[in-house]
Scaffold this motif. Structure first.
Motif, PDB file in Angstrom:
ATOM      1  N   LEU A   1       0.838  -1.205   0.000  1.00  0.00           N
ATOM      2  CA  LEU A   1       0.000   0.000   0.000  1.00  0.00           C
ATOM      3  C   LEU A   1       0.870   1.252   0.000  1.00  0.00           C
ATOM      4  CD1 LEU A   1      -2.495  -1.143   2.772  1.00  0.00           C
ATOM      5  CD2 LEU A   1      -2.816  -1.326   0.306  1.00  0.00           C
ATOM      6  N   PRO A   2       0.731   2.124  -1.014  1.00  0.00           N
ATOM      7  CA  PRO A   2       1.443   3.403  -0.979  1.00  0.00           C
ATOM      8  C   PRO A   2       0.850   4.315   0.090  1.00  0.00           C
ATOM      9  CG  PRO A   2       0.010   3.283  -2.908  1.00  0.00           C
ATOM     10  CD  PRO A   2      -0.064   1.939  -2.238  1.00  0.00           C
ATOM     11  N   VAL A   3       1.709   5.124   0.680  1.00  0.00           N
ATOM     12  CA  VAL A   3       1.277   6.070   1.722  1.00  0.00           C
ATOM     13  C   VAL A   3       1.405   7.477   1.158  1.00  0.00           C
ATOM     14  CG1 VAL A   3       1.624   6.871   4.073  1.00  0.00           C
ATOM     15  CG2 VAL A   3       2.140   4.486   3.479  1.00  0.00           C
ATOM     16  N   ALA A   4       0.303   8.221   1.168  1.00  0.00           N
ATOM     17  CA  ALA A   4       0.292   9.592   0.629  1.00  0.00           C
ATOM     18  C   ALA A   4      -0.281  10.542   1.670  1.00  0.00           C
ATOM     19  CB  ALA A   4      -0.534   9.654  -0.658  1.00  0.00           C
ATOM     20  N   ASP A   5       0.194  11.794   1.653  1.00  0.00           N
ATOM     21  CA  ASP A   5      -0.316  12.770   2.619  1.00  0.00           C
ATOM     22  C   ASP A   5      -1.617  13.380   2.109  1.00  0.00           C
ATOM     23  OD1 ASP A   5       0.333  14.651   0.689  1.00  0.00           O
ATOM     24  OD2 ASP A   5       2.161  15.326   1.695  1.00  0.00           O
ATOM     25  N   ASP A   6      -2.095  14.410   2.791  1.00  0.00           N
ATOM     26  CA  ASP A   6      -3.377  15.022   2.434  1.00  0.00           C
ATOM     27  C   ASP A   6      -3.356  15.642   1.043  1.00  0.00           C
ATOM     28  OD1 ASP A   6      -4.321  14.240   4.871  1.00  0.00           O
ATOM     29  OD2 ASP A   6      -4.004  16.190   5.848  1.00  0.00           O
ATOM     30  N   GLU A   7      -2.168  15.987   0.533  1.00  0.00           N
ATOM     31  CA  GLU A   7      -2.046  16.565  -0.810  1.00  0.00           C
ATOM     32  C   GLU A   7      -1.766  15.491  -1.857  1.00  0.00           C
ATOM     33  OE1 GLU A   7      -2.625  19.741  -1.364  1.00  0.00           O
ATOM     34  OE2 GLU A   7      -3.015  20.007   0.787  1.00  0.00           O
ATOM     35  N   ARG A   8      -1.886  14.224  -1.478  1.00  0.00           N
ATOM     36  CA  ARG A   8      -1.647  13.062  -2.349  1.00  0.00           C
ATOM     37  C   ARG A   8      -0.177  12.896  -2.716  1.00  0.00           C
ATOM     38  NH1 ARG A   8      -3.618  12.497  -7.180  1.00  0.00           N
ATOM     39  NH2 ARG A   8      -4.065  14.673  -7.641  1.00  0.00           N
ATOM     40  N   VAL A   9       0.715  13.565  -1.998  1.00  0.00           N
ATOM     41  CA  VAL A   9       2.151  13.415  -2.242  1.00  0.00           C
ATOM     42  C   VAL A   9       2.624  12.099  -1.631  1.00  0.00           C
ATOM     43  CG1 VAL A   9       4.448  14.346  -1.773  1.00  0.00           C
ATOM     44  CG2 VAL A   9       2.557  15.888  -2.352  1.00  0.00           C
ATOM     45  N   LEU A  10       3.331  11.311  -2.401  1.00  0.00           N
ATOM     46  CA  LEU A  10       3.814  10.009  -1.942  1.00  0.00           C
ATOM     47  C   LEU A  10       4.893  10.206  -0.877  1.00  0.00           C
ATOM     48  CD1 LEU A  10       3.743   6.891  -2.488  1.00  0.00           C
ATOM     49  CD2 LEU A  10       5.656   7.270  -4.058  1.00  0.00           C
ATOM     50  N   VAL A  11       4.719   9.556   0.276  1.00  0.00           N
ATOM     51  CA  VAL A  11       5.688   9.719   1.361  1.00  0.00           C
ATOM     52  C   VAL A  11       6.278   8.394   1.852  1.00  0.00           C
ATOM     53  CG1 VAL A  11       4.696  11.891   2.188  1.00  0.00           C
ATOM     54  CG2 VAL A  11       3.827   9.714   3.091  1.00  0.00           C
ATOM     55  N   GLY A  12       5.701   7.279   1.454  1.00  0.00           N
ATOM     56  CA  GLY A  12       6.222   5.995   1.912  1.00  0.00           C
ATOM     57  C   GLY A  12       5.395   4.848   1.391  1.00  0.00           C
ATOM     58  N   VAL A  13       5.632   3.659   1.952  1.00  0.00           N
ATOM     59  CA  VAL A  13       4.904   2.462   1.558  1.00  0.00           C
ATOM     60  C   VAL A  13       4.815   1.546   2.766  1.00  0.00           C
ATOM     61  CG1 VAL A  13       6.952   1.180   0.815  1.00  0.00           C
ATOM     62  CG2 VAL A  13       4.750   0.673  -0.224  1.00  0.00           C
ATOM     63  N   VAL A  14       3.747   0.763   2.834  1.00  0.00           N
ATOM     64  CA  VAL A  14       3.561  -0.192   3.920  1.00  0.00           C
ATOM     65  C   VAL A  14       2.949  -1.466   3.325  1.00  0.00           C
ATOM     66  CG1 VAL A  14       1.250   0.643   4.519  1.00  0.00           C
ATOM     67  CG2 VAL A  14       2.648  -0.498   6.259  1.00  0.00           C
TER      68      VAL A  14
ATOM     69  N   VAL B   1       4.065   8.397  -9.998  1.00  0.00           N
ATOM     70  CA  VAL B   1       3.730   9.751  -9.548  1.00  0.00           C
ATOM     71  C   VAL B   1       3.827  10.735 -10.707  1.00  0.00           C
ATOM     72  CG1 VAL B   1       4.569   9.256  -7.215  1.00  0.00           C
ATOM     73  CG2 VAL B   1       6.128  10.259  -8.911  1.00  0.00           C
ATOM     74  N   ASP B   2       3.228  11.933 -10.496  1.00  0.00           N
ATOM     75  CA  ASP B   2       3.358  13.002 -11.489  1.00  0.00           C
ATOM     76  C   ASP B   2       4.599  13.829 -11.183  1.00  0.00           C
ATOM     77  OD1 ASP B   2       2.692  14.621  -9.345  1.00  0.00           O
ATOM     78  OD2 ASP B   2       0.673  15.082 -10.059  1.00  0.00           O
ATOM     79  N   THR B   3       4.757  14.933 -11.885  1.00  0.00           N
ATOM     80  CA  THR B   3       5.979  15.740 -11.727  1.00  0.00           C
ATOM     81  C   THR B   3       6.103  16.358 -10.342  1.00  0.00           C
ATOM     82  OG1 THR B   3       4.794  17.612 -12.699  1.00  0.00           O
ATOM     83  CG2 THR B   3       6.144  16.260 -14.184  1.00  0.00           C
ATOM     84  N   GLU B   4       4.984  16.430  -9.605  1.00  0.00           N
ATOM     85  CA  GLU B   4       5.008  16.983  -8.256  1.00  0.00           C
ATOM     86  C   GLU B   4       4.995  15.879  -7.197  1.00  0.00           C
ATOM     87  OE1 GLU B   4       1.687  19.610  -8.171  1.00  0.00           O
ATOM     88  OE2 GLU B   4       2.670  21.118  -9.435  1.00  0.00           O
ATOM     89  N   THR B   5       5.323  14.669  -7.594  1.00  0.00           N
ATOM     90  CA  THR B   5       5.407  13.489  -6.717  1.00  0.00           C
ATOM     91  C   THR B   5       4.063  13.147  -6.089  1.00  0.00           C
ATOM     92  OG1 THR B   5       7.547  14.453  -6.086  1.00  0.00           O
ATOM     93  CG2 THR B   5       7.038  12.324  -5.187  1.00  0.00           C
ATOM     94  N   ARG B   6       2.985  13.511  -6.750  1.00  0.00           N
ATOM     95  CA  ARG B   6       1.656  13.114  -6.278  1.00  0.00           C
ATOM     96  C   ARG B   6       1.318  11.745  -6.844  1.00  0.00           C
ATOM     97  NH1 ARG B   6      -1.593  18.545  -7.811  1.00  0.00           N
ATOM     98  NH2 ARG B   6      -0.584  17.954  -9.761  1.00  0.00           N
TER      99      ARG B   6
END
Length: 453
Positions: A176-189, A237-242
């Protein structure tokens, strides 16, 4: 022993199914397909013509039919779509994952593709359109937008509840990818980590650093990264790491298998068929080979011209002509070996265009060693049968040609990649032509110097 019995049973069932297809015995086909897994049915379907494929496909139960369809190459999926009725096609198309749907759309005529897209539910049409918006050959066009993501602040219990709600429509839930409130990828679990953690543990405590690919990255490069990292899922992800999608390991392996088949075909001087051999029309087989044969035939005129220039030399020492096939064949094979090895290393990421001089030096040494070994054998044999001077000519030519062929063969794929061309195209076919002509020049120059003719 049990495995052998099961294999024999499946082989017998496949044979019975093939016999039923040949007879167009619908009742027998219906009975046999229920005893076989989807992979065996797909492999059997690939061996028959369009009419037989359509008849077999119609007798499959709905769930099995979708599994079989997803196992087929896109070109065969297109054949089935053209053979089935519109209502059956629409239902089948809607059941496909968005990334598989896009791969099929690339094979279909524009009018058919447009009609199928219009028949999709709005949410499915929107996901498919998003994928279609990425360039051909990019991983964005092969990713799946159907995934489950979690947030760092979620507890394990909340994450498991979210996974349970999306089990039916997610491509995979094991990573499962982990994304913050802005959908930016921050980790994986991983699902394993969720199952082993206390319910109140947060995802932020469990998640680990993650590798990703940009949606505009080359599909083969991203698939290779997924395979090298040995992960079940690579976030896209896109160019903004979302976070916008995922690449699963099974899709990555399909991309690599297709790329490998394409490279092997072009290294051998043919265009890839992009479909199983037995279902390819004879005209397609001819088209895949004739262009390269014409290119190589034109290139071979260089060899003829070299022979014409040194016609007088051959007339004075007719024995020289006996060794022409040996020398140009050995040179071509040496160059092809080097080119194939470096092309494969490029595909695996072991070398890059910036490593050109390292590869040149390494292949120069390899070619020199091969030339010394082959030249020594040739000198002994030729001197024993003919004369020492001719043995010297053959030995020096093999030394020179092997060194030259290995060096050029190793450099060509890297130069091709540097100018953004397919290394496989610039490898064996062109190297063979180049080495043939250049090898003859070296041969006759050495012969004239040693024999004094």
């Amino acid at each position: 022993m049990t495995g052998d019995v099961e294999t024999d049973r499946r082989n017998a069932a496949v044979k019975a199914l093939c016999d039923a297809i040949d007879r167009l015995d619908v009742a027998a086909m219906t009975a046999e397909v229920r005893t076989l897994p989807a992979a065996d049915i797909a492999a059997t379907l690939e061996r028959h013509d369009r009419r037989q494929q359509a008849v077999l496909y119609r007798v499959l139960p709905k769930d099995l039919a979708l599994q079989v369809f997803e196992s087929l190459d896109a070109s065969l999926q297109r054949d089935l779509v053209e053979a089935l009725q519109d209502d059956a096609v629409a239902a089948l198309f809607a059941d496909l994952d968005p990334d598989d749907r896009v791969e099929l759309l690339d094979e279909l005529p524009a009018t058919v593709a447009h009609r199928l897209l219009q028949g999709l539910p709005p949410d499915e049409r929107a996901m498919t359109a998003d994928i279609l918006g990425y360039p051909q050959g990019s991983i964005g066009r092969r990713m799946s937008p159907e995934f489950v993501s979690v947030r760092p602040g979620m507890t394990t219990a909340e994450a498991m509840s979210r996974v349970s709600r999306h089990l039916a429509d997610a491509e995979t839930v094991y990573t499962l990818p982990v994304a913050d409130d802005e959908r930016v990828l921050v980790g994986v679990v991983s699902l394993r980590e969720l199952l082993g953690a206390a319910p109140e543990t947060t995802i932020g405590q469990l998640m680990r650093p993650v590798q990703w690919a940009y949606a505009t990255d080359d599909a083969e490069t991203a698939a290779r990264r997924c395979a090298d990292l040995k992960v079940l899922t690579l976030p896209i992800v896109d160019t903004e790491t979302r976070l916008i999608g995922i690449l699963t390991v099974d899709d990555a392996l399909r991309i690599l298998e297709s790329a490998e088949s394409e490279d092997q075909a072009r290294i051998s001087g043919v265009e890839p068929l992009r479909r199983p051999y037995l279902t390819a029309p004879v005209a397609s087989l001819v088209r895949s080979r004739v262009v390269w044969l014409l290119v190589l035939a034109i290139g071979a005129t260089l060899t003829v011209q070299v022979l014409e220039v040194y016609e007088q030399t051959l007339a004075e020492a007719v024995t020289l002509a006996l060794f022409v096939p040996l020398l140009i064949g050995t040179g071509g094979n040496t160059g092809n070996q080097a080119a194939t090895t470096v092309t494969r290393a490029l595909a695996l990421g072991d070398v890059r265009p910036s490593d050109l001089f390292k590869v040149l030096f390494r292949e120069f040494r390899v070619g020199l060693a091969l030339g010394l070994l082959l030249g020594a054998v040739a000198f002994v044999v030729t001197s024993a049968v003919y004369e020492r001077a001719l043995g010297t000519v053959i030995a020096l030519t093999l030394l020179s040609v092997c060194t030259m062929a290995a060096t050029v063969g190793g450099a060509m794929p890297l130069l091709a990649r540097a100018i953004r061309a397919d290394p496989a195209v610039f490898s064996n076919p062109f190297i063979t032509t180049f080495v043939d002509a250049t090898g003859l020049l070296i041969y006759f120059l050495i012969a004239k110097a040693v024999l004094g003719i």
